[in-house]
Design a protein around this motif. Structure first.
Motif, PDB file in Angstrom:
ATOM      1  N   PRO A  58      13.902  12.594  -2.810  1.00 11.11           N
ATOM      2  CA  PRO A  58      13.080  12.801  -1.602  1.00 11.11           C
ATOM      3  C   PRO A  58      11.849  11.894  -1.574  1.00 11.11           C
ATOM      4  N   ILE A  59      11.198  11.708  -2.731  1.00  8.14           N
ATOM      5  CA  ILE A  59       9.994  10.852  -2.725  1.00  8.14           C
ATOM      6  C   ILE A  59      10.373   9.429  -2.329  1.00  8.14           C
ATOM      7  N   ILE A  60      11.456   8.939  -2.951  1.00  8.59           N
ATOM      8  CA  ILE A  60      11.833   7.550  -2.673  1.00  8.59           C
ATOM      9  C   ILE A  60      12.354   7.412  -1.243  1.00  8.59           C
ATOM     10  N   ASN A  61      13.082   8.441  -0.737  1.00 10.56           N
ATOM     11  CA  ASN A  61      13.597   8.365   0.637  1.00 10.56           C
ATOM     12  C   ASN A  61      12.455   8.375   1.646  1.00 10.56           C
ATOM     13  N   ALA A 116       0.836  -1.203   0.000  1.00  7.77           N
ATOM     14  CA  ALA A 116       0.000   0.000   0.000  1.00  7.77           C
ATOM     15  C   ALA A 116       0.870   1.251   0.000  1.00  7.77           C
ATOM     16  N   VAL A 117       1.931   1.248   0.842  1.00  9.72           N
ATOM     17  CA  VAL A 117       2.819   2.421   0.892  1.00  9.72           C
ATOM     18  C   VAL A 117       3.523   2.586  -0.453  1.00  9.72           C
ATOM     19  N   LEU A 118       4.028   1.445  -0.998  1.00 10.71           N
ATOM     20  CA  LEU A 118       4.779   1.523  -2.262  1.00 10.71           C
ATOM     21  C   LEU A 118       3.910   2.029  -3.414  1.00 10.71           C
ATOM     22  N   MET A 119       2.618   1.681  -3.368  1.00  8.41           N
ATOM     23  CA  MET A 119       1.730   2.150  -4.448  1.00  8.41           C
ATOM     24  C   MET A 119       1.575   3.662  -4.413  1.00  8.41           C
ATOM     25  N   LEU A 120       1.480   4.220  -3.211  1.00  7.34           N
ATOM     26  CA  LEU A 120       1.379   5.684  -3.100  1.00  7.34           C
ATOM     27  C   LEU A 120       2.651   6.343  -3.632  1.00  7.34           C
ATOM     28  N   VAL A 121       3.790   5.746  -3.228  1.00  9.12           N
ATOM     29  CA  VAL A 121       5.078   6.293  -3.696  1.00  9.12           C
ATOM     30  C   VAL A 121       5.140   6.195  -5.219  1.00  9.12           C
ATOM     31  N   GLY A 122       4.699   5.058  -5.770  1.00  7.29           N
ATOM     32  CA  GLY A 122       4.744   4.833  -7.218  1.00  7.29           C
ATOM     33  C   GLY A 122       3.929   5.878  -7.963  1.00  7.29           C
ATOM     34  N   LEU A 123       2.766   6.221  -7.405  1.00  6.85           N
ATOM     35  CA  LEU A 123       1.900   7.205  -8.055  1.00  6.85           C
ATOM     36  C   LEU A 123       2.594   8.569  -8.121  1.00  6.85           C
ATOM     37  N   ALA A 124       3.171   8.959  -6.974  1.00 15.05           N
ATOM     38  CA  ALA A 124       3.880  10.251  -6.942  1.00 15.05           C
ATOM     39  C   ALA A 124       5.030  10.224  -7.944  1.00 15.05           C
ATOM     40  N   GLN A 153      11.591   5.533   4.276  1.00 15.61           N
ATOM     41  CA  GLN A 153      11.546   5.753   5.729  1.00 15.61           C
ATOM     42  C   GLN A 153      10.178   5.383   6.309  1.00 15.61           C
ATOM     43  N   VAL A 154       9.131   5.793   5.597  1.00 13.83           N
ATOM     44  CA  VAL A 154       7.769   5.451   6.077  1.00 13.83           C
ATOM     45  C   VAL A 154       7.609   3.925   6.109  1.00 13.83           C
ATOM     46  N   SER A 155       8.140   3.246   5.087  1.00 11.11           N
ATOM     47  CA  SER A 155       8.031   1.782   5.039  1.00 11.11           C
ATOM     48  C   SER A 155       8.747   1.143   6.233  1.00 11.11           C
ATOM     49  N   ILE A 156       9.984   1.615   6.505  1.00 13.94           N
ATOM     50  CA  ILE A 156      10.754   1.005   7.607  1.00 13.94           C
ATOM     51  C   ILE A 156      10.051   1.231   8.944  1.00 13.94           C
TER      52      ILE A 156
END
Ligand SMILES: Nc1ncnc2c1ncn2[C@@H]1O[C@H](COP(=O)(O)OP(=O)(O)OP(=O)(O)O)[C@@H](O)[C@H]1O
Length: 541
Positions: free
Chosen positions: A237-240, A157-165, A244-247
């Motif tokens: 920054p988006i990927i970082n 779920a987190v990765l999908m949000l990051v992917g969209l951005a 961080q949110v994932s960890i």
């Protein structure tokens, strides 16, 4: 483009990719092996030799495979650049002159020098890095699924949000990259013009004006470059933040799951290990996708060159005999229209060889245009022009240029040796060159050159006067002894004795060929009494 670029580089590319895949798989199995090793330690079992051996093998495979793939893909990329450069430059040299003239030369220079290396980037760096990162990420993700399904779903779920951005940012990067490349190319064109016209700019004291023009173009390039950097700088920054949110999320959610008794601490540790191994490939995927946008901008610019510069149609059969008993060139209702719409009308004319003619007429009457048409460099827009009955058209132009030599009005020497400038690929002995030099009374010029005919002209060698340059151009024409020789203002910088000696050689060539000279020079007009005057209508006297 890909087909041409990969010629001779496929084996290196293939082995490079296989090494990369092996190295990536070796990376991805490491967390699994480390987990087994840790479990064995925790259970206080003896050292599991097989696991240790496998771990060492995976480290070695990882390191060797990565190094080998870098090396082979690097070699293959150099070959790719070489192939494309040769192909583009070959296309330029073979292309139809009219189409070529519609391209800006500085920009073409920029496409060959800058865009080709940029366009190879995806094949030898970005795509392989993407492949490797995807392999490691997918294998690690499988490891994550086995470690904990719930935590994996939360992570997705987190990765999908990051992917969209990321998708939004990458699209903006691609557009900015295209505009930045265009601005850089425009700057390069202006710079090329300045370098080409350096002497007039200095002599006319136009340095400040030219600097202003270049600065404006440089400012545009800076502005567009800055916009590209602004957009590219959002990627990390988006990927970082996503990482961080994932960890943090995994640790909090994992802790809650352990407290509820749904997860073992060892499972969380394994999950964490796979996640750590996955972070770097995910960062690489994001950065690589950004780079792809920039490379795509260069590839699009190269495609224009490949599509816009088709080669000249070849002549299947030789139609104009090399040594006919007589030569004739006639035109009827001939016009030629330049790219800018300017239409030049040529009155009906007829040249008959063997013989020598002077072609005269006022400025802008169309003399040089007619020479370009007679040489096959231009093809008629309407009407006809023919050599011994063979029409000058796209199909015959290359063949016509084999027999009809045109020395244009403006050209410059090449920064090569005097011999290269004289011969330009023709195979002739030094004796032939020096015999001609002796005949026209300029032997001293050639024998006193510091390195003889090997003397370099240009930056690393000698400088030549306007007349000496013109002498070299005329010599080239005379040495190649074409059936038809068209000389556009060849004598303007030559002194009277040299002009007269060269006229004698031309007269000799005209005994079995056709020599036509564009000139306003009284001595030449007297020396070659057959004149054709271009004006409102051509008239032969
Ligand atoms: N590359 C070009 N693009 C557009 N128009 C051109 C180009 N070259 C020549 N022309 C136009 O074609 C016409 C004929 O030019 P051309 O150079 O053939 O004349 P010319 O008789 O050789 O002149 P000159 O004696 O001044 O050298 C001119 O009006 C010129 O403006």
């Amino acid at each position: 483009m890909r087909r041409i670029g990969f010629r001779g580089a496929r084996a290196q590319f293939g082995i490079g990719i296989v090494s990369l895949i092996l190295s990536s798989v070796a990376t991805a199995v490491q967390p699994l092996l480390v987990r087994r090793l840790a479990e064995s330690f925790l259970a206080q079992n003896p050292l599991p030799t097989l696991i240790v051996l496998l771990l060492i093998t995976s480290f070695l495979t990882d390191a060797i495979g990565a190094a080998l793939s870098k090396l082979l893909l690097g070699f293959a990329s150099e070959r790719f650049v070489f192939n494309l450069r040769n192909s583009v430059v070959g296309t330029m040299l073979r292309t139809d002159h009219r189409r070529f003239s519609s391209f800006d030369r500085g920009d073409l220079n920029n496409r060959v020098v800058e865009d080709i290396p940029a366009a190879q980037q995806p094949y030898f760096s970005t795509y392989p890095e993407l492949l490797s990162s995807i392999i490691v990420s997918v294998l690690c993700f499988i490891g994550l699924l086995f470690a904990s399904l719930r935590l994996s779903l939360a992570l997705v779920a987190v990765l999908m949000l990051v992917g969209l951005a990321m998708m939004l940012v990458l699209r903006a990067v691609r557009i900015a990259a295209e505009r930045s490349r265009e601005a850089e190319a425009a700057y390069s064109s202006r710079l090329y013009e300045m370098l080409y016209n350096f002497v007039p700019i200095k002599s006319l004291r136009a340095e400040t004006w030219m600097l202003g023009m270049l600065s404006r173009q440089a400012e545009e390039s800076r502005r567009r470059g800055a916009r590209l950097i602004t957009r590219t700088s959002l990627i990390l920054p988006i990927i970082n933040t996503g990482t961080q949110v994932s960890i943090v999320g995994v640790l909090i959610l994992g802790g809650v799951e352990i407290a509820r008794g749904n997860l073992e601490p060892a499972q969380l540790a394994t999950f964490f290990l796979f996640l750590v191994y996955m972070i770097s490939p995910l960062v690489t995927i994001a950065v690589s996708l950004g780079e792809l946008g920039e490379a795509e901008a260069s590839r699009a610019r190269l495609k224009v060159v490949f599509d816009g510069l088709p080669g000249e149609p070849g002549t299947a059969e030789v139609k104009l005999p090399a040594s006919p008993p007589s030569l004739s060139c006639t035109s009827q209702d001939l016009t030629y229209q330049y790219e800018n719409g300017e239409r030049v009308r040529i009155p009906d004319i007829e040249f008959r060889g063997p013989g020598a003619y002077c072609l005269t007429g006022g400025n802008g009457a169309g003399k040089s245009t007619l020479f370009h048409l007679m040489n096959g460099l231009y093809t008629p827009t309407t009407g006809t022009l023919s050599w011994n009955g063979l029409s000058v058209d796209e199909g015959s132009s290359a063949e016509i240029r084999r027999l009809v030599y045109l020395m244009p009005q403006s050209r410059d020497v090449l920064s090569m040796s005097v011999r290269d400038n004289l011969l330009m690929g023709a195979i002739l002995s030094d004796k032939e060159i020096l015999t001609l030099a002796a005949r026209v009374g300029v032997l001293d010029f050639f024998t006193t050159l510091p390195d003889g005919l090997d003397t370099k002209i240009g930056n690393d060698g000698i400088d030549l006067s306007g007349g000496q340059k013109q002498l070299i151009f005329v010599f080239h024409a005379l040495l190649t002894k074409p059936r038809v020789l068209l000389l556009d203002e060849f004598a303007s910088n030559l002194d009277a004795p040299l002009k007269s000696a060269i006229s004698n050689v031309l007269a000799e060539l005209a005994t079995d060929g056709l020599v036509i000279v564009i000139t306003h020079d009284r001595e030449l007009l007297e020396r070659f009494p057959q004149h054709i005057v271009l004006g409102r209508s051509a008239s032969a006297r």
